[in-house]
Design a protein around this motif. Structure first.
Motif, PDB file in Angstrom:
ATOM      1  N   TYR A  94      -8.628  37.342 -96.551  1.00 22.99           N
ATOM      2  CA  TYR A  94      -7.857  36.097 -96.589  1.00 22.99           C
ATOM      3  C   TYR A  94      -8.659  34.952 -95.986  1.00 22.99           C
ATOM      4  O   TYR A  94      -9.561  35.167 -95.183  1.00 22.99           O
ATOM      5  N   THR A 152      -8.990  31.530 -93.719  1.00 25.50           N
ATOM      6  CA  THR A 152      -8.366  30.963 -92.525  1.00 25.50           C
ATOM      7  C   THR A 152      -9.333  30.004 -91.860  1.00 25.50           C
ATOM      8  O   THR A 152     -10.508  29.916 -92.235  1.00 25.50           O
ATOM      9  N   VAL A 173       1.162  27.960 -91.436  1.00 27.10           N
ATOM     10  CA  VAL A 173       1.368  29.192 -92.206  1.00 27.10           C
ATOM     11  C   VAL A 173       0.875  30.344 -91.334  1.00 27.10           C
ATOM     12  O   VAL A 173      -0.207  30.282 -90.745  1.00 27.10           O
ATOM     13  N   ARG A 203      -0.688  37.022 -95.564  1.00 31.52           N
ATOM     14  CA  ARG A 203      -0.252  36.584 -96.888  1.00 31.52           C
ATOM     15  C   ARG A 203       0.587  35.313 -96.775  1.00 31.52           C
ATOM     16  O   ARG A 203       1.365  34.998 -97.670  1.00 31.52           O
ATOM     17  N   SER A 204       0.440  34.603 -95.672  1.00 29.80           N
ATOM     18  CA  SER A 204       1.224  33.377 -95.419  1.00 29.80           C
ATOM     19  C   SER A 204       2.715  33.655 -95.519  1.00 29.80           C
ATOM     20  O   SER A 204       3.478  32.878 -96.099  1.00 29.80           O
ATOM     21  N   ALA A 252       6.070  30.205 -93.232  1.00 21.35           N
ATOM     22  CA  ALA A 252       5.618  28.827 -93.406  1.00 21.35           C
ATOM     23  C   ALA A 252       6.697  27.876 -92.895  1.00 21.35           C
ATOM     24  O   ALA A 252       7.874  28.036 -93.221  1.00 21.35           O
ATOM     25  N   LYS A 281       6.126  18.590 -95.874  1.00 18.43           N
ATOM     26  CA  LYS A 281       5.972  19.370 -97.112  1.00 18.43           C
ATOM     27  C   LYS A 281       4.638  19.089 -97.803  1.00 18.43           C
ATOM     28  O   LYS A 281       3.942  20.039 -98.210  1.00 18.43           O
ATOM     29  N   LEU A 327       2.018  20.946 -95.867  1.00 18.54           N
ATOM     30  CA  LEU A 327       2.062  22.381 -96.144  1.00 18.54           C
ATOM     31  C   LEU A 327       1.471  22.682 -97.513  1.00 18.54           C
ATOM     32  O   LEU A 327       0.768  23.685 -97.689  1.00 18.54           O
ATOM     33  N   ASP A 328       1.724  21.807 -98.474  1.00 21.92           N
ATOM     34  CA  ASP A 328       1.191  22.012 -99.822  1.00 21.92           C
ATOM     35  C   ASP A 328      -0.341  22.019 -99.813  1.00 21.92           C
ATOM     36  O   ASP A 328      -0.968  22.759-100.578  1.00 21.92           O
ATOM     37  N   LYS A 345      -1.420  25.423 -98.447  1.00 20.83           N
ATOM     38  CA  LYS A 345      -1.228  26.457 -99.469  1.00 20.83           C
ATOM     39  C   LYS A 345      -2.197  26.273-100.630  1.00 20.83           C
ATOM     40  O   LYS A 345      -2.669  27.258-101.215  1.00 20.83           O
ATOM     41  N   ALA A 378      -5.192  27.914 -99.946  1.00 20.12           N
ATOM     42  CA  ALA A 378      -4.968  29.353 -99.735  1.00 20.12           C
ATOM     43  C   ALA A 378      -5.274  29.773 -98.303  1.00 20.12           C
ATOM     44  O   ALA A 378      -5.838  30.839 -98.053  1.00 20.12           O
ATOM     45  N   CYS A 410      -4.395  30.915 -94.408  1.00 25.15           N
ATOM     46  CA  CYS A 410      -3.441  31.687 -93.616  1.00 25.15           C
ATOM     47  C   CYS A 410      -3.718  31.432 -92.134  1.00 25.15           C
ATOM     48  O   CYS A 410      -4.800  30.975 -91.764  1.00 25.15           O
TER      49      CYS A 410
END
Length: 218
Positions: free
Chosen positions: A5, A7, A58, A62-63, A66, A80, A83-84, A87, A90, A92
């Motif tokens: 993942y 990070t 997050v 696998r997040s 959130a 928001k 956060l977008d 995400k 990708a 975590c």
């Protein structure tokens, strides 16, 4: 179990200015929600006189968790979009706080979304982002005649040597993704006609940092 993942390894800061309003993004790696909340509180205390301290984070490989907050900004214009961005990258186990110092001019909803999103992107650009891979530390012992072949096999598989010891024989330590271990071992055994000794250690997380492999905590 997650094989890898993305990070943040080292957090950073970034800033954008929009119509005299300053948007300062602070990014940090976090492994629990408690760490994220403590980080957010630290930034709030640091920027106690700011107009807003909006956040997003997050948590989980696998997040799975959130959360975000607009901290008084119009709904959907700050947390928001922040956060977008996380995400979209990708990421975590990452938290970001964007501090706004109001410049006296309203930006409108579209302007706020762009400013908060861009601030996060600037913060991430100044951070060190890595891909953590679950694998094993493989110890390879060989005589000098087999060294070249082993180095070739490791290079073909994109595996960098962690450390080497040269005595009457050569001992190499290399980090191998778990799902590639069996194939790599078979290739080395075949390539050296069974003359190389292979010993796999315990499972661990590792990543390439500054072009070099490094073992990491989970």
């Amino acid at each position: 179990m997650t094989k890898e993942y993305r990070t943040v390894y080292e957090g950073g800061e970034g800033e954008v200015v929009e119509k005299k309003s300053r948007f300062i993004a602070s990014v940090r790696p976090v492994s629990t929600e408690e760490e994220a909340l403590a980080f957010i509180e630290t930034i709030r205390k640091k920027h106690w006189n700011a107009s807003h301290n909006c956040f997003a984070y997050v948590i989980g490989e696998r997040s799975e968790l959130a959360r975000y907050s607009d901290d008084g900004e119009p709904g959907g214009t700050a947390g928001k979009p922040m956060l977008d961005v996380l995400k979209g990258e990708a990421l975590c186990n990452t938290a970001v706080v964007v501090t706004r110092y109001f410049g006296g001019t309203l930006l409108g909803t579209g302007g706020l979304v762009r400013a908060y999103s861009q601030a996060v992107k600037e913060g991430l650009a100044s951070s060190v982002i890595i891909t953590k891979i679950r694998g094993v530390k493989l110890k390879i012992a060989t005589d000098y005649t087999g060294l070249g072949k082993i180095q070739y096999i490791l290079g073909q598989n994109g595996l960098k040597i962690l450390e080497s010891e040269y005595t009457d024989k050569v001992e190499i330590h290399v980090l191998v993704p778990g799902e590639e271990l069996e194939a790599v071992c078979s290739e080395i055994t075949e390539g050296t006609n069974g003359q190389a000794s292979l010993e796999a250690g315990e499972s661990c997380w590792f990543a390439q940092i500054g072009g070099q492999p490094a073992v990491l905590e989970g």
